[in-house]
Design a protein around this motif. Structure first.
Motif, short mmCIF file in Angstrom:
data_model
loop_
_atom_site.label_atom_id
_atom_site.label_comp_id
_atom_site.label_asym_id
_atom_site.label_seq_id
_atom_site.Cartn_x
_atom_site.Cartn_y
_atom_site.Cartn_z
N ALA A 84 3.36 -10.86 28.77
CA ALA A 84 3.80 -11.82 29.79
C ALA A 84 2.99 -13.11 29.70
O ALA A 84 3.51 -14.20 29.93
N MET A 114 -2.91 -12.28 38.89
CA MET A 114 -3.06 -13.28 37.84
C MET A 114 -2.55 -14.65 38.28
O MET A 114 -3.16 -15.67 37.98
N ARG A 115 -1.44 -14.69 39.00
CA ARG A 115 -0.93 -15.97 39.50
C ARG A 115 -1.98 -16.63 40.40
O ARG A 115 -2.27 -17.81 40.28
N ASN A 116 -2.55 -15.83 41.28
CA ASN A 116 -3.52 -16.35 42.23
C ASN A 116 -4.80 -16.80 41.54
O ASN A 116 -5.30 -17.90 41.78
N GLY A 120 -1.74 -20.46 39.96
CA GLY A 120 -0.34 -20.68 39.64
C GLY A 120 -0.05 -20.98 38.19
O GLY A 120 1.11 -21.08 37.79
N MET A 122 -0.58 -19.13 35.52
CA MET A 122 -0.12 -18.04 34.67
C MET A 122 0.45 -16.87 35.50
O MET A 122 -0.18 -15.84 35.63
N PRO A 123 1.66 -17.07 36.04
CA PRO A 123 2.31 -15.96 36.74
C PRO A 123 2.71 -14.88 35.74
O PRO A 123 2.88 -15.16 34.55
N PRO A 154 -1.89 -7.14 47.73
CA PRO A 154 -1.26 -8.46 47.77
C PRO A 154 -0.93 -8.96 46.36
O PRO A 154 -1.71 -8.75 45.43
N GLY A 155 0.20 -9.60 46.23
CA GLY A 155 0.61 -10.15 44.93
C GLY A 155 1.73 -9.37 44.29
O GLY A 155 2.38 -9.85 43.36
N LEU A 156 1.97 -8.15 44.77
CA LEU A 156 3.05 -7.33 44.22
C LEU A 156 4.25 -7.37 45.16
O LEU A 156 4.09 -7.38 46.38
N HIS A 157 5.44 -7.37 44.59
CA HIS A 157 6.63 -7.04 45.36
C HIS A 157 6.86 -5.55 45.21
O HIS A 157 6.61 -4.98 44.14
N ASP A 178 9.87 -14.14 39.04
CA ASP A 178 8.67 -14.63 38.35
C ASP A 178 7.41 -13.96 38.87
O ASP A 178 6.31 -14.25 38.42
N ASP A 179 7.57 -13.08 39.86
CA ASP A 179 6.44 -12.31 40.38
C ASP A 179 6.51 -10.88 39.86
O ASP A 179 7.59 -10.39 39.53
N PRO A 255 8.46 -8.34 49.80
CA PRO A 255 8.26 -8.85 51.16
C PRO A 255 9.01 -7.98 52.17
O PRO A 255 10.04 -7.41 51.86
N TRP B 130 -13.29 -21.05 42.70
CA TRP B 130 -12.05 -20.31 42.46
C TRP B 130 -12.33 -19.25 41.40
O TRP B 130 -13.47 -19.16 40.92
N HIS B 131 -11.31 -18.46 41.05
CA HIS B 131 -11.55 -17.39 40.08
C HIS B 131 -11.50 -17.90 38.65
O HIS B 131 -12.35 -17.61 37.83
N PRO B 136 -5.18 -21.19 31.45
CA PRO B 136 -5.37 -20.37 30.24
C PRO B 136 -4.43 -20.76 29.11
O PRO B 136 -4.83 -20.73 27.93
N ARG B 137 -3.21 -21.13 29.44
CA ARG B 137 -2.24 -21.44 28.38
C ARG B 137 -2.60 -22.76 27.70
O ARG B 137 -2.40 -22.91 26.50
N HIS B 349 -0.93 -19.44 45.93
CA HIS B 349 -0.43 -18.84 44.69
C HIS B 349 -0.47 -17.32 44.73
O HIS B 349 -0.90 -16.68 43.78
N VAL B 350 -0.08 -16.75 45.85
CA VAL B 350 -0.01 -15.29 45.91
C VAL B 350 1.33 -14.83 45.32
O VAL B 350 1.39 -13.90 44.53
N TYR B 351 2.38 -15.54 45.72
CA TYR B 351 3.72 -15.28 45.19
C TYR B 351 4.34 -16.63 44.80
O TYR B 351 3.87 -17.68 45.22
N ALA B 352 5.40 -16.56 44.00
CA ALA B 352 6.11 -17.79 43.63
C ALA B 352 6.58 -18.50 44.90
O ALA B 352 6.49 -19.72 45.01
N THR B 355 5.83 -15.45 51.32
CA THR B 355 6.57 -14.53 52.19
C THR B 355 6.45 -15.04 53.62
O THR B 355 5.56 -15.84 53.94
N GLN B 357 5.39 -13.44 56.06
CA GLN B 357 4.10 -12.99 56.58
C GLN B 357 2.99 -13.97 56.20
O GLN B 357 2.13 -14.31 57.02
#
Lengths: 342, 390
Positions: A84, A114-116, A120, A122-123, A154-157, A178-179, A255, B130-131, B136-137, B349-352, B355, B357
């Motif tokens: 990915a 990874m996205r976090n 953003g 590298m999702p 957190p971070g997973l659907h 994309d998640d 979600p 930050w982490h 990276p790309r 940047h938790v999800y695209a 949510t 919540q």
């Protein structure tokens, strides 16, 4: 042809299909549509997976697109992360719920965040398919309901279908997301059948929408995956008792569709959460809390839970005592303070 | 032929027929770590390369001392130093082409810096703002990996994906001696060998996993010997000999690039500092041991070679040191500035797509921030008001 006519024709072409077939078709259509989609896992190639969901994919798309991996779940998911990172869209199959545990570190420490951690940049569009739940007579380690672990990250659907049409639609949507998605497939519904036209599948709904499977006025059963048909059966049986039950199929635990759930409970004033997963620390606690926070003044009774017992998954000859069934659901409905309320 | 088909097909042989699937002899590492500096092989070494390695080693050492100093000034939360291991760090960076990928562990910020990454970005994780402080790309550098060895299967998957796409890309993954005990090390090497993925695994055997010495970590003849079990070559190299590490890694990278599959390289080195600034190495090792390694310092070894061959004069040394000092001064200056942080980025940047919540929680934090900002403003205004009232 008009839309109505087209719909009628599509319905006519519908034939009985199993959930496993619909899932396989979703994988096939995703592979055909998007060259970056790759399927990998144990026995997914020549054998077609132990549940035959990936049947024929290697033959049609070649071993590079549907790949038998070494037997190592952390390795499978870990290499999927790298794929990915390079722009591919891996769909990983974990053979059984309890066999996904070796991949937990990859899932939690990398896939989910990874996205976090890259702000953003590298999702990771990875779908992890996990057959889950009991009721198939599986021996130890083949029947776990592991959704609470995934929900807590957190971070997973976390998505789970209950119907043939949803199996197709939600898996397509998960692969396109994309998640990262943990896609939980209810094992005992693999062979459930419905009329379904693979060449004209229903439109794919976005991930995160619950659906009302049965409307009712007395109380709401909040459920998902393998417990949806059980709740539908319970709702039918409840008619004789004078209860008109609404059944909400959550479809996505993360979600979480607070809106649909709260709207239903506000209408009915009573709610029971039903799932196979252990009650203590299980999804029902979170769901009951969310409902109470949002619907307190509409509630006629405390939100109840009907869940698996707080025990390691039992041996197959005893599992029927563990799994929430119609009677246990109706017993819970009976405890919803009918005398005080109405 | 597909990439997967190139592996060949295995069919179990009926009894009693049995044969080894791979001849293990060519895969075995040498009994001694390979050396170049101070040996005959040094004569063949490229002078320009030796000069480049030297400049990078000096710069790398200065980077290590500067980063350690920044922990003492409270500018870094923690720093796992690679002092003494600069030859491995620098060589790993220099053997890669621009399109290749580096998979560093948390001790390998120097490799990322030697590859050209801005040290401030490399140190973001350890500063704690930050982490991952870089894309990276853009840099072909995976995020610095803290859970040990978990980045190794990523390297395999990325290299495999590149090969599937027909791209000429090699992945080099770095891990320590302790990391070789992790399950992910095993799974990554196995996948890499089965898939013939273009990966190089560089194990820096620096003697310790925090406090645990190698003899409590493994009973293998050497870490390089582990390669044989996977059907890939293992190479043993003196990790403080920059020329040797560069040569061995270059060969492994070329082999991977040409479709020859993965290599496991064990570089024998020594962690001169404690595990991190938060560790006390005197609890588990003596000074004499550390002192003995000072005579085998990577910079010293290369300096000796260059001086003997007349390749290093005072001017050159001064220029190299000046460059290293300039890097350190710039790093110090920029790290002394407070990073610009926005707490609302926590939800970014938790999800695209956020949510509902997370939208609620973001609104809560925003309200808290606004309330505390108002309180601050009111507090200041209130004091003024009181003063003017008197």
């Amino acid at each position: 042809m008009s839309t109505v006519a087209a719909e009628r024709a599509a319905k006519k072409a519908a034939k009985p299909a199993t959930m496993a077939q619909a899932l396989g078709r979703a994988l096939r259509d995703s592979l055909a549509e998007d060259p970056t989609v790759h399927v990998l896992g144990e026995d997914v190639g020549v054998l077609g997976g132990v549940f035959r969901v990936t049947d024929g994919l290697t033959k049609e798309f070649g071993e590079d697109r549907c790949t038998d991996t070494p037997l190592a779940e952390a390795g499978i998911l870990g290499t999927a992360v790298g794929m990915a990172m390079y722009g591919l869209r891996p769909v990983v199959e974990m053979q059984f719920d309890a066999f996904a545990y070796p991949a937990f570190e990859q899932l939690i420490s990398h896939v989910a965040r990874m996205r976090n951690r890259t702000q953003g940049a590298m999702p990771l569009p990875i779908t992890v398919r996990v057959p889950y739940g009991g009721g198939i007579g599986g021996v130890e380690h083949h029947s776990d309901s592991s959704e609470a672990y995934y929900m807590a990250t957190p971070g997973l659907h976390v998505v789970t279908p209950a119907t043939v049409a949803d199996a197709y639609g939600l898996l397509r949507a998960s692969i396109a997301s994309d998640d990262p998605v943990v896609f939980l497939e209810p094992k005992r519904l693999y062979w459930s059948k419905a009329d379904w036209n693979p060449d004209a599948p229903q439109a794919v709904e976005p991930i995160g929408r619950a659906v009302v499977r049965r409307t009712g006025r007395s109380a709401t059963l909040l459920t998902y995956g393998p417990s949806v048909p059980v709740c539908m059966e319970a709702a039918e049986a409840a008619v004789a008792e004078g209860w008109d039950l609404e059944v909400v199929d959550l479809r996505s635990l993360v979600p979480f569709d607070d809106e649909t759930v709260a709207a239903s409970v506000r209408r009915t004033g009573r709610a029971v959460v039903v799932h196979e997963s252990n009650g203590f620390g299980g999804p029902g606690g979170e769901i009951a809390a969310r409902v109470t926070e949002r619907c307190f003044h509409h509630l006629e009774a405390p939100v109840l839970r009907v869940a698996g017992f707080d025990i390691p998954y039992p041996p197959p000859m005893l599992e029927r005592h563990h799994l929430p069934g119609v009677d246990r659901i109706l017993d819970a409905v009976a405890r919803l303070q009918w005398e005080a309320g109405s | 032929m597909t990439v997967m088909e190139q592996r060949g097909v295995y069919r179990p042989t009926p009894p009693p027929a049995w044969q080894l699937r791979t001849d293990p002899a060519p895969l075995l590492p040498d009994a001694e770590p390979y050396r170049v500096l101070g040996t005959e092989a040094a004569g063949k070494a490229d002078e320009e390369l030796l000069g480049r390695l030297y400049a990078q080693l000096v710069r790398g050492r200065r980077y290590n001392t500067q980063a350690t100093a920044l922990t003492k000034q409270g500018r870094l939360a923690v720093y796992p130093s690679s002092t003494g291991q600069e030859a491995c760090e620098v060589a790993a960076a220099l053997v890669l082409q621009d399109r290749d990928w580096l998979f560093p562990s948390y001790r390998d910020t120097l490799a990322a810096v030697a590859r050209g990454l801005d040290p401030v970005q490399a140190l973001t994780l350890l500063r704690g703002d930050w982490h991952t402080g870089y894309d990276p790309r853009e840099h072909r550098i995976a995020p610095l990996c803290t859970p040990l060895a978990t980045q190794l299967p990523h390297a395999v998957g990325l290299a495999h994906a590149a090969r599937l796409k027909g791209d000429d890309v090699v992945a080099l993954a770095m891990v320590g001696d302790g990391g070789t005990s992790e399950g992910d090390f095993h799974e990554a090497l196995n996948f890499a060998a089965v898939w013939r993925a273009p990966v190089v695994f560089l194990v820096q055997n620096n003697g310790f996993a925090i406090s645990v010495p190698l003899d409590k970590q493994t009973a293998a003849p050497s870490l390089a010997h582990k390669a044989v079990g996977y059907g890939m070559p293992g190479r043993l190299v003196d990790g403080n000999d920059a020329a040797a590490v560069h040569e061995v890694l270059s060969e492994a990278v070329s082999r991977a690039r040409e479709g020859g599959g993965p290599t496991l390289v064990e570089a024998v080195t020594y962690r001169m500092e404690a595990h991190t600034n938060a560790d006390d190495a005197t609890r588990y090792r003596g000074d004499a041991e550390v002192e003995a390694w000072r005579d085998h310092d990577p910079i010293l070894l290369l300096e000796r070679e260059l001086t003997e061959r007349g390749l290093l004069d005072e001017d050159r040394t001064r220029a190299v040191r000046y460059d290293a000092e300039a890097m350190a001064a710039d790093l110090r200056e920029r790290m002394n500035r407070d990073p610009d942080l926005d707490p609302m980025d926590l939800f970014g940047h938790v999800y695209a797509e956020q949510t509902s919540q997370l939208r609620e929680q973001a609104a809560q934090l925003r309200a808290e921030l606004e309330a505390s900002a108002e309180e601050g403003a009111e507090g200041a205004g209130g004091a003024d008001g009181e003063e003017s009232g008197r």
